[in-house]
Design a protein around this motif. Sequence first.
Motif: not given
Length: 432
Positions: A34, A38, A127, A130, A133-134, A137
């Motif tokens: 990830i 990013a 992915l 953002e 992705r957050k 995570r």
Amino acid sequence: MSLIAYQNEFATLRLSVAGGRPRPHKVAMLLAVIDLIAEGYLDDNRIYYDDELVAAFSRNFNALAQGNDTNNPFLPFFHLRSAEFWHHQVRPSAAEEYESLTTATSAGVIGKTISFAYLDDELFEILAFEVPRKLLRESLLRNLSRSDVDQLIDVNGWSWFECEVLVADYFKMLTAELIGDSYNKTKHRDVLLKLLPSRSKGSVEFKHQNVSAVLVDLGQPYIKGYKPRFNYQDQLVAVVKAHLAARGEEMERQFESLADHLPGPYEIDWARVLDPELPKRGSEVREVCRTYTARKVNYAAKESANRRLGERGEEFALEYERYRLGASLRADLADRVEWSSKVLGDGLGFDIRSFDSETENERFIEVKTTNSGKYLPFFVSANELTFSQERSAEYALYRVFDFSANARLFELKGAIDRHVHLEPTVFRARFE
């Protein structure tokens, strides 16, 4: 899978356990992937076991490790194959050896048997943004009891999950349109409103038009009844791309079927063929600056290469020109209209030589045909562009659209670049 499904997958990884405590290796490996996405390092869905990946893994592992946890990134790189979304591209010469492995004992084993790992195409696209992705995570950290984040994250009013619901429904309607099945937009919208209780009819309609705009910018077919509105957010692009990545092969089959479906002889009301409303020249096309998955199919490009579709469209435009001149009481000029690309060959910079009904001056017409709506991008050659600029006063481009269902056209007069944004897509390669 949807983001919520991946959220569940990430939160329920099969981790090895030591001393009653879950080991952080798989979590650290996925966090590393990830991070690299990013940072823009992973701009293609190929995860190589290289120094960058090992370094990113180590950063995350060191933050999560406890007790006697050892920094062995080759272990999660191998054992993540138990997750449905993680895949290995096995080296052809090592296929038998790979199948016999139950673990990786060193980085050398990885290098010998695996070319690279890759994610589900849909997950890789998700992915890129953002917000997911957050969320993913946080889902990973739940495996180690390090997170209590459960809320859905909203961006610009529409959450990712709301966008997923709407985009999925949009593609149901688009699929029906591509294969020629009837559907009712109002019924679809009413179902959506029950799933999206905080949204109004107007906001749902507007979002559908945003989806059309995203698809147009990606060179994809769109629902012709939803006029594209191009003021969309990047989040919607990510959701649409994820959907395309997961269903690209199915979409391609449907479009191929549409591309091969050309109308036979039928009565045409030529008086209704010309569409006087031209597409507006909006802002520059906004494409996410990141490599799209290998399954991306640019349907505008495929139609451009479909010679049969192009010829039928030119024939349609030829008959329209003869009608136009005849309706202006210039049957003498209608008889002289020439299908130049067929008589003289390609490369002229135009397809049809016609005439102005009043001045009798020549008109040079280039024809571009699509089975999709009027906003789908089209391709022009350097020769066509140059000719349109040099003969601007006599030049017109006919865009034939919705060809298989209800063929119509609009006319762009003068140099092509007066009406559209031009983007370089092909380059000539030479050795001198």
